[in-house]
Design a protein around this motif. Structure first.
Motif, PDB file in Angstrom:
ATOM      1  N   THR A  40       0.770  -1.295   0.059  1.00  0.00           N
ATOM      2  CA  THR A  40       0.241   0.014   0.103  1.00  0.00           C
ATOM      3  C   THR A  40       0.773   1.148  -0.248  1.00  0.00           C
ATOM      4  O   THR A  40       1.857   1.462   0.912  1.00  0.00           O
ATOM      5  N   THR A  41       0.652   2.007  -0.828  1.00  0.00           N
ATOM      6  CA  THR A  41       1.231   3.423  -1.014  1.00  0.00           C
ATOM      7  C   THR A  41       0.107   4.716  -0.903  1.00  0.00           C
ATOM      8  O   THR A  41      -0.863   4.319  -1.265  1.00  0.00           O
ATOM      9  N   PHE A  42       0.548   5.746  -0.581  1.00  0.00           N
ATOM     10  CA  PHE A  42      -0.284   6.836  -0.521  1.00  0.00           C
ATOM     11  C   PHE A  42       0.411   7.914  -1.414  1.00  0.00           C
ATOM     12  O   PHE A  42       1.692   8.316  -1.563  1.00  0.00           O
ATOM     13  N   ASP A  43      -0.260   8.693  -2.361  1.00  0.00           N
ATOM     14  CA  ASP A  43       0.011   9.811  -3.127  1.00  0.00           C
ATOM     15  C   ASP A  43       1.255   9.439  -4.230  1.00  0.00           C
ATOM     16  O   ASP A  43       2.106  10.206  -4.478  1.00  0.00           O
ATOM     17  N   THR A  44       1.269   8.133  -4.537  1.00  0.00           N
ATOM     18  CA  THR A  44       2.612   7.853  -5.446  1.00  0.00           C
ATOM     19  C   THR A  44       2.216   7.561  -6.943  1.00  0.00           C
ATOM     20  O   THR A  44       3.038   7.611  -7.730  1.00  0.00           O
ATOM     21  N   ALA A  45       0.959   7.414  -6.979  1.00  0.00           N
ATOM     22  CA  ALA A  45       0.259   7.235  -8.566  1.00  0.00           C
ATOM     23  C   ALA A  45      -0.993   7.834  -8.815  1.00  0.00           C
ATOM     24  O   ALA A  45      -1.804   7.239  -9.196  1.00  0.00           O
ATOM     25  N   LEU A  76      -5.636  19.767  -8.413  1.00  0.00           N
ATOM     26  CA  LEU A  76      -5.860  19.779  -6.706  1.00  0.00           C
ATOM     27  C   LEU A  76      -4.732  18.789  -6.297  1.00  0.00           C
ATOM     28  O   LEU A  76      -4.500  19.227  -5.043  1.00  0.00           O
ATOM     29  N   HIS A  77      -4.401  17.701  -6.724  1.00  0.00           N
ATOM     30  CA  HIS A  77      -3.510  16.680  -6.090  1.00  0.00           C
ATOM     31  C   HIS A  77      -1.955  17.576  -6.262  1.00  0.00           C
ATOM     32  O   HIS A  77      -1.440  17.552  -5.171  1.00  0.00           O
ATOM     33  N   GLN A  78      -1.891  18.452  -7.333  1.00  0.00           N
ATOM     34  CA  GLN A  78      -0.590  18.918  -7.259  1.00  0.00           C
ATOM     35  C   GLN A  78      -0.448  20.056  -5.986  1.00  0.00           C
ATOM     36  O   GLN A  78       0.593  20.583  -5.879  1.00  0.00           O
ATOM     37  N   ALA A  79      -1.781  20.610  -5.811  1.00  0.00           N
ATOM     38  CA  ALA A  79      -1.799  21.817  -4.674  1.00  0.00           C
ATOM     39  C   ALA A  79      -1.615  21.035  -3.606  1.00  0.00           C
ATOM     40  O   ALA A  79      -1.688  21.842  -2.355  1.00  0.00           O
ATOM     41  N   GLY A  80      -1.827  19.678  -3.376  1.00  0.00           N
ATOM     42  CA  GLY A  80      -1.751  19.262  -2.084  1.00  0.00           C
ATOM     43  C   GLY A  80      -3.219  18.890  -1.414  1.00  0.00           C
ATOM     44  O   GLY A  80      -3.168  18.312  -0.218  1.00  0.00           O
ATOM     45  N   HIS A  81      -4.154  18.960  -2.207  1.00  0.00           N
ATOM     46  CA  HIS A  81      -5.503  18.888  -1.725  1.00  0.00           C
ATOM     47  C   HIS A  81      -6.157  17.665  -2.076  1.00  0.00           C
ATOM     48  O   HIS A  81      -7.069  16.976  -1.266  1.00  0.00           O
ATOM     49  N   ALA A  82      -5.880  16.870  -3.037  1.00  0.00           N
ATOM     50  CA  ALA A  82      -6.192  15.466  -3.493  1.00  0.00           C
ATOM     51  C   ALA A  82      -5.494  14.497  -3.314  1.00  0.00           C
ATOM     52  O   ALA A  82      -4.064  14.814  -3.391  1.00  0.00           O
ATOM     53  N   HIS A  83      -5.866  13.239  -2.775  1.00  0.00           N
ATOM     54  CA  HIS A  83      -4.838  12.203  -2.348  1.00  0.00           C
ATOM     55  C   HIS A  83      -5.318  10.940  -2.993  1.00  0.00           C
ATOM     56  O   HIS A  83      -6.580  10.807  -3.113  1.00  0.00           O
ATOM     57  N   SER A  84      -4.383  10.014  -3.200  1.00  0.00           N
ATOM     58  CA  SER A  84      -4.685   8.664  -3.507  1.00  0.00           C
ATOM     59  C   SER A  84      -4.370   7.751  -2.674  1.00  0.00           C
ATOM     60  O   SER A  84      -2.887   8.087  -1.989  1.00  0.00           O
ATOM     61  N   LEU A  97      -8.027   4.085  -4.425  1.00  0.00           N
ATOM     62  CA  LEU A  97      -9.067   5.316  -4.376  1.00  0.00           C
ATOM     63  C   LEU A  97      -8.420   6.772  -4.252  1.00  0.00           C
ATOM     64  O   LEU A  97      -7.276   6.746  -4.009  1.00  0.00           O
ATOM     65  N   TYR A  98      -9.141   7.720  -4.548  1.00  0.00           N
ATOM     66  CA  TYR A  98      -8.778   8.893  -4.497  1.00  0.00           C
ATOM     67  C   TYR A  98      -9.805   9.822  -3.811  1.00  0.00           C
ATOM     68  O   TYR A  98     -10.969   9.408  -3.701  1.00  0.00           O
ATOM     69  N   GLY A  99      -9.627  11.218  -3.127  1.00  0.00           N
ATOM     70  CA  GLY A  99     -10.480  11.809  -2.859  1.00  0.00           C
ATOM     71  C   GLY A  99      -9.771  13.326  -2.272  1.00  0.00           C
ATOM     72  O   GLY A  99      -8.762  13.400  -2.640  1.00  0.00           O
ATOM     73  N   ILE A 100     -10.638  14.083  -1.735  1.00  0.00           N
ATOM     74  CA  ILE A 100     -10.114  15.418  -1.457  1.00  0.00           C
ATOM     75  C   ILE A 100     -10.214  15.531   0.015  1.00  0.00           C
ATOM     76  O   ILE A 100     -11.146  15.053   0.901  1.00  0.00           O
ATOM     77  N   ALA A 101      -9.139  16.267   0.707  1.00  0.00           N
ATOM     78  CA  ALA A 101      -9.057  16.419   2.189  1.00  0.00           C
ATOM     79  C   ALA A 101      -9.206  17.698   2.571  1.00  0.00           C
ATOM     80  O   ALA A 101      -8.590  18.523   2.033  1.00  0.00           O
ATOM     81  N   ILE A 102     -10.271  18.093   3.519  1.00  0.00           N
ATOM     82  CA  ILE A 102     -10.279  19.602   3.836  1.00  0.00           C
ATOM     83  C   ILE A 102     -10.547  19.627   5.120  1.00  0.00           C
ATOM     84  O   ILE A 102     -11.416  18.980   5.816  1.00  0.00           O
ATOM     85  N   GLY A 103      -9.419  20.351   5.960  1.00  0.00           N
ATOM     86  CA  GLY A 103      -9.584  20.083   7.327  1.00  0.00           C
ATOM     87  C   GLY A 103      -9.418  18.697   7.837  1.00  0.00           C
ATOM     88  O   GLY A 103      -8.685  17.987   7.418  1.00  0.00           O
ATOM     89  N   ASN A 104     -10.523  18.177   8.944  1.00  0.00           N
ATOM     90  CA  ASN A 104     -10.523  16.805   9.144  1.00  0.00           C
ATOM     91  C   ASN A 104     -11.528  15.992   8.383  1.00  0.00           C
ATOM     92  O   ASN A 104     -12.104  15.151   9.055  1.00  0.00           O
ATOM     93  N   VAL A 105     -11.803  16.423   7.232  1.00  0.00           N
ATOM     94  CA  VAL A 105     -12.993  15.737   6.394  1.00  0.00           C
ATOM     95  C   VAL A 105     -12.156  15.139   5.292  1.00  0.00           C
ATOM     96  O   VAL A 105     -11.410  15.982   4.568  1.00  0.00           O
ATOM     97  N   PHE A 106     -12.593  13.937   5.092  1.00  0.00           N
ATOM     98  CA  PHE A 106     -12.098  13.265   3.622  1.00  0.00           C
ATOM     99  C   PHE A 106     -13.345  13.059   2.905  1.00  0.00           C
ATOM    100  O   PHE A 106     -14.153  12.425   3.221  1.00  0.00           O
ATOM    101  N   PHE A 107     -13.115  13.698   1.694  1.00  0.00           N
ATOM    102  CA  PHE A 107     -14.297  13.563   0.554  1.00  0.00           C
ATOM    103  C   PHE A 107     -14.022  12.312  -0.364  1.00  0.00           C
ATOM    104  O   PHE A 107     -13.324  12.750  -1.345  1.00  0.00           O
ATOM    105  N   GLY A 108     -14.409  11.302  -0.262  1.00  0.00           N
ATOM    106  CA  GLY A 108     -14.280  10.044  -1.286  1.00  0.00           C
ATOM    107  C   GLY A 108     -14.801  10.462  -2.570  1.00  0.00           C
ATOM    108  O   GLY A 108     -16.066  10.793  -2.557  1.00  0.00           O
TER     109      GLY A 108
END
Length: 191
Positions: A40-45, A76-84, A97-108
């Motif tokens: 498992t990796t985060f934000d590598t692909a 958004l990923h390049q700006a650090g807000h979208a994650h995979s 999977l991927y989604g957006i993180a804002i504060g302490n909420v993850f939007f799948g």
């Protein structure tokens, strides 16, 4: 959203959410996790994950993840807000999977699986990492049996907007995400 429609804002009522501390992992998925076959990796692909999510599904109803939407999420990923979250088997990307993180909420936003249970493994790793970072809500948007099995529940839109006001104003965890080194052992110990 599809290519021949204007971009629409979807706000279902009720809303499907998962509170990270209510994660449920089935017995069969626990067995899969114990085998530790996946890496498992985060934000590598991110680009590979969003492209895989945009591919036609078995139901062949098309996709809302058009080229234009992919480019927006990539920015958004390049700006650090979208994650995979990526799941690898024998060096090949098999789920994520991927989604957006804002504060302490993850939007799948979307997930995919090329082998059995890969998207489920990605979801468990995401939720456990978000627990460690003290995220309070995972927005699943629309109810599905796939997410219900993890403990997702329906809440009224009014409750959802109250949660957003409370938790989106928390300190952002923007930038590239990395998997905590000991998260894998943490997941195995919870089984």
């Amino acid at each position: 959203y599809s290519g021949d429609q204007p971009i629409l804002w979807w706000s279902p009522d009720p809303r499907s959410v998962l509170f990270p501390d209510k994660l449920h992992v089935s017995r069969s998925l626990r067995k899969v996790l114990r085998k530790q076959e996946y890496k498992t990796t985060f934000d590598t692909a991110f680009v590979d994950v969003i492209r895989a999510c945009s591919q036609p599904r078995a139901d062949d109803l098309g996709t809302w993840i058009t080229d234009e939407m992919q480019q927006a999420y990539i920015r958004l990923h390049q700006a650090g807000h979208a994650h995979s979250i990526e799941i690898w088997l024998n060096g090949k990307l098999v789920g994520g999977l991927y989604g957006i993180a804002i504060g302490n909420v993850f939007f799948g936003e979307s997930m995919f699986s090329r082998v059995t249970d890969a998207s489920k493994v990605a979801f468990v790793f995401l939720v456990r990492q978000l627990q460690r970072w003290q995220f309070r809500v995972i927005d699943c948007q629309i109810q599905s049996a796939h997410l219900d099995q993890f403990g997702a529940e329906l809440i009224p839109r009014s409750e959802f907007t109250t949660l957003l006001k409370q938790f989106c104003n928390q300190t952002d965890r923007s930038g590239l995400w990395t998997l905590d080194v000991d998260l894998e052992s943490d997941i195995i110990s919870m089984l």
